[in-house]
Design a protein around this motif. Structure first.
Motif, PDB file in Angstrom:
ATOM      1  N   ASP A 259       8.092  -7.550  17.388  1.00 23.67           N
ATOM      2  CA  ASP A 259       9.555  -7.439  17.421  1.00 23.67           C
ATOM      3  C   ASP A 259      10.116  -6.194  16.746  1.00 23.67           C
ATOM      4  N   TYR A 260       9.303  -5.151  16.605  1.00 26.01           N
ATOM      5  CA  TYR A 260       9.824  -3.897  16.047  1.00 26.01           C
ATOM      6  C   TYR A 260      10.433  -3.065  17.176  1.00 26.01           C
ATOM      7  N   ARG A 261      11.675  -3.408  17.494  1.00 24.94           N
ATOM      8  CA  ARG A 261      12.425  -2.831  18.612  1.00 24.94           C
ATOM      9  C   ARG A 261      13.100  -1.523  18.201  1.00 24.94           C
ATOM     10  N   PRO A 262      13.860  -0.887  19.126  1.00 24.73           N
ATOM     11  CA  PRO A 262      14.588   0.332  18.775  1.00 24.73           C
ATOM     12  C   PRO A 262      15.436   0.126  17.521  1.00 24.73           C
ATOM     13  N   GLY A 263      15.514   1.180  16.728  1.00 22.56           N
ATOM     14  CA  GLY A 263      16.146   1.107  15.414  1.00 22.56           C
ATOM     15  C   GLY A 263      15.122   1.169  14.300  1.00 22.56           C
ATOM     16  N   THR A 264      13.866   0.782  14.632  1.00 26.00           N
ATOM     17  CA  THR A 264      12.810   0.791  13.614  1.00 26.00           C
ATOM     18  C   THR A 264      12.091   2.135  13.531  1.00 26.00           C
ATOM     19  N   SER A 265      12.436   3.087  14.380  1.00 30.69           N
ATOM     20  CA  SER A 265      11.843   4.421  14.245  1.00 30.69           C
ATOM     21  C   SER A 265      12.056   4.931  12.826  1.00 30.69           C
ATOM     22  N   GLY A 266      11.001   5.456  12.218  1.00 30.71           N
ATOM     23  CA  GLY A 266      11.087   5.930  10.849  1.00 30.71           C
ATOM     24  C   GLY A 266      10.678   4.905   9.818  1.00 30.71           C
ATOM     25  N   SER A 267      10.439   3.650  10.231  1.00 27.39           N
ATOM     26  CA  SER A 267      10.043   2.601   9.284  1.00 27.39           C
ATOM     27  C   SER A 267       8.777   2.993   8.539  1.00 27.39           C
ATOM     28  N   PRO A 268       8.767   2.897   7.204  1.00 24.93           N
ATOM     29  CA  PRO A 268       7.591   3.327   6.440  1.00 24.93           C
ATOM     30  C   PRO A 268       6.443   2.326   6.507  1.00 24.93           C
ATOM     31  N   PHE A 269       5.221   2.850   6.564  1.00 24.94           N
ATOM     32  CA  PHE A 269       3.999   2.064   6.408  1.00 24.94           C
ATOM     33  C   PHE A 269       3.669   2.099   4.908  1.00 24.94           C
ATOM     34  N   LEU A 270       3.757   0.966   4.243  1.00 19.63           N
ATOM     35  CA  LEU A 270       3.579   0.911   2.792  1.00 19.63           C
ATOM     36  C   LEU A 270       2.227   0.312   2.438  1.00 19.63           C
ATOM     37  N   ALA A 271       1.330   1.143   1.904  1.00 16.62           N
ATOM     38  CA  ALA A 271       0.043   0.670   1.403  1.00 16.62           C
ATOM     39  C   ALA A 271       0.170   0.407  -0.102  1.00 16.62           C
ATOM     40  N   ASN A 272      -0.739  -0.399  -0.635  1.00 20.87           N
ATOM     41  CA  ASN A 272      -0.736  -0.720  -2.070  1.00 20.87           C
ATOM     42  C   ASN A 272       0.643  -1.174  -2.531  1.00 20.87           C
ATOM     43  N   PHE A 273       1.244  -2.060  -1.739  1.00 17.42           N
ATOM     44  CA  PHE A 273       2.597  -2.525  -2.042  1.00 17.42           C
ATOM     45  C   PHE A 273       2.590  -3.427  -3.272  1.00 17.42           C
ATOM     46  N   ASN A 274       3.499  -3.135  -4.201  1.00 20.36           N
ATOM     47  CA  ASN A 274       3.633  -3.896  -5.442  1.00 20.36           C
ATOM     48  C   ASN A 274       4.820  -4.845  -5.297  1.00 20.36           C
ATOM     49  N   THR A 275       4.558  -6.131  -5.226  1.00 14.89           N
ATOM     50  CA  THR A 275       5.639  -7.093  -5.016  1.00 14.89           C
ATOM     51  C   THR A 275       6.578  -7.175  -6.218  1.00 14.89           C
ATOM     52  N   ARG A 276       6.097  -6.796  -7.385  1.00 13.99           N
ATOM     53  CA  ARG A 276       6.949  -6.850  -8.578  1.00 13.99           C
ATOM     54  C   ARG A 276       7.983  -5.728  -8.566  1.00 13.99           C
ATOM     55  N   THR A 277       7.540  -4.511  -8.223  1.00 14.88           N
ATOM     56  CA  THR A 277       8.456  -3.366  -8.219  1.00 14.88           C
ATOM     57  C   THR A 277       9.095  -3.127  -6.857  1.00 14.88           C
ATOM     58  N   GLY A 278       8.519  -3.733  -5.805  1.00 19.15           N
ATOM     59  CA  GLY A 278       9.046  -3.511  -4.463  1.00 19.15           C
ATOM     60  C   GLY A 278       8.780  -2.114  -3.936  1.00 19.15           C
ATOM     61  N   THR A 279       7.711  -1.479  -4.422  1.00 20.26           N
ATOM     62  CA  THR A 279       7.391  -0.116  -4.010  1.00 20.26           C
ATOM     63  C   THR A 279       5.935  -0.024  -3.556  1.00 20.26           C
ATOM     64  N   GLY A 280       5.624   1.054  -2.867  1.00 22.07           N
ATOM     65  CA  GLY A 280       4.263   1.280  -2.415  1.00 22.07           C
ATOM     66  C   GLY A 280       4.037   2.736  -2.105  1.00 22.07           C
ATOM     67  N   GLU A 281       2.914   3.012  -1.449  1.00 17.01           N
ATOM     68  CA  GLU A 281       2.574   4.371  -1.047  1.00 17.01           C
ATOM     69  C   GLU A 281       2.816   4.507   0.456  1.00 17.01           C
ATOM     70  N   VAL A 282       3.582   5.506   0.845  1.00 13.18           N
ATOM     71  CA  VAL A 282       3.918   5.687   2.252  1.00 13.18           C
ATOM     72  C   VAL A 282       2.795   6.475   2.925  1.00 13.18           C
ATOM     73  N   VAL A 283       2.062   5.780   3.808  1.00 15.87           N
ATOM     74  CA  VAL A 283       0.928   6.395   4.498  1.00 15.87           C
ATOM     75  C   VAL A 283       1.241   6.666   5.961  1.00 15.87           C
ATOM     76  N   GLY A 284       2.463   6.339   6.394  1.00 17.45           N
ATOM     77  CA  GLY A 284       2.873   6.582   7.764  1.00 17.45           C
ATOM     78  C   GLY A 284       4.315   6.154   7.971  1.00 17.45           C
ATOM     79  N   SER A 285       4.836   6.402   9.172  1.00 22.16           N
ATOM     80  CA  SER A 285       6.176   5.949   9.540  1.00 22.16           C
ATOM     81  C   SER A 285       6.229   5.827  11.056  1.00 22.16           C
ATOM     82  N   ILE A 286       6.968   4.854  11.567  1.00 22.10           N
ATOM     83  CA  ILE A 286       6.979   4.599  13.004  1.00 22.10           C
ATOM     84  C   ILE A 286       7.460   5.828  13.763  1.00 22.10           C
ATOM     85  N   GLY A 287       6.636   6.267  14.680  1.00 22.95           N
ATOM     86  CA  GLY A 287       6.889   7.461  15.472  1.00 22.95           C
ATOM     87  C   GLY A 287       5.571   7.947  16.040  1.00 22.95           C
TER      88      GLY A 287
END
Length: 332
Positions: A259-287
């Motif tokens: 369900d990643y329809r139009p509008g999701t272009s640019g969405s970050p791929f987050l590796a090593n996501f930390n649920t406490r801080t809500g942050t991760g490492e951006v290893v890609g983005s939709i495109g």
């Protein structure tokens, strides 16, 4: 029509960093009657006045969903990790909508804050911002939801003395277009402070750019803003390497999330996501391949290798802008 094709193409100016020529897109501010405020400086106050809650809610995903089926297509083939169900949620502070004008219409892609020395860099897809047609009134709104449209304020895309937006896209994407240039479908944007003078990274935090990490990740969290949904979607799955057989150059990260329809272009791929801080490492983005993929259930990203790192470095350094080699309005 692919779900993320025919994006904005802008005029731009040249710069080289570490041997890589990059571009800063030039997006002229149009008149209030056509595309927003007058040609005065595009400020946080102007962005806040222009991007009302109503206008943000009415904005269409870019590209327009008119070329997409009314429901997601069936996933074909077998992928490691299989298809997972995506879930709507309240969002993450450093991920939001990048708003723009095209003619008299309002549009958005997904964008995210990347940690930087000046606390003002945002990442999205190159095909969202590369149009040669005039556009204006660009602003980043982190963690937008219909129920709470501007929880952290509005951050206008920075403009130069000629009211041209500060956007970095690899020269090769301009020169080669969406197919041959797919490996460089990435854009970095400088945004100005919100109306109280606070920089975006100081307000919402940021994710770390992680280039040169390859293609295969056991767990990647994908967050994006599809269609007219009132909230963003989230999904966690593994990624695999995908090399097209249709003469599109390069290899891409691939993730199965429905369900990643139009509008999701640019969405970050987050590796090593930390649920406490809500942050991760951006290893890609939709495109990338087919501007992110021909179906809504499998998404793709350009490989974040040295070229993306150099592009980020150019944005941080504020390298002088460059112009596409083709004339405005010429076939591409």
């Amino acid at each position: 029509m692919n779900r993320r094709t025919k994006a904005l193409r802008s005029l731009a100016t040249t710069s080289a960093i570490a041997g890589l020529i990059t571009t800063t897109a030039v997006v002229d501010t149009a008149s209030a009657s056509a595309a927003g405020p007058t040609a005065s400086r595009w400020t946080a106050a102007a962005a806040q006045q222009f991007w009302t809650n109503e206008r943000m809610a009415e904005a269409k995903p870019f590209p327009d969903v008119s070329g997409m089926p009314s429901s997601p297509r069936t996933l074909s083939g077998r992928l490691t990790g299989g298809r997972l169900t995506s879930s709507p949620f309240g969002g993450l502070a450093m991920i939001g909508r990048m708003y723009m004008r095209r003619g008299s219409g309002s549009y958005f892609c997904t964008a995210s804050v990347i940690k930087s020395p000046h606390h003002n860099i945002v990442l999205t897809a190159g095909h969202c911002l590369d149009a040669k047609t005039r556009s204006s009134s660009m602003a980043f709104v982190p963690q937008w939801t219909a129920a709470n449209p501007r929880p952290h304020g509005i951050f206008p895309v920075r403009t130069d003395s000629a009211n041209r937006s500060r956007i970095w896209i690899d020269q090769r994407y301009y020169d080669r277009g969406h197919i041959k240039g797919a490996p460089w479908d990435v854009a970095f944007v400088q945004v100005d402070a919100r109306d109280d003078g606070q920089q975006v990274q100081d307000v919402v935090g940021g994710n770390t750019l992680a280039a040169r990490r390859g293609y295969a990740f056991a767990r990647v969290r994908l967050v994006g803003y599809p269609g007219a949904d009132r909230q963003p979607l989230t999904c966690t799955n593994s990624t695999t390497r995908f090399t097209p057989t249709d003469h599109t150059p390069g290899s891409y990260l691939r993730i199965a999330c429905n369900d990643y329809r139009p509008g999701t272009s640019g969405s970050p791929f987050l590796a090593n996501f930390n649920t406490r801080t809500g942050t991760g490492e951006v290893v890609g983005s939709i495109g990338g391949w087919k501007t992110g993929g021909p179906t809504a259930d499998v998404s793709y990203s350009p490989n974040f290798g040295p070229d993306v790192q150099h592009l980020y470095d150019a944005a941080v350094a504020g390298s002088p802008p460059a112009r596409p080699r083709t004339l405005p309005g010429a076939p591409h």
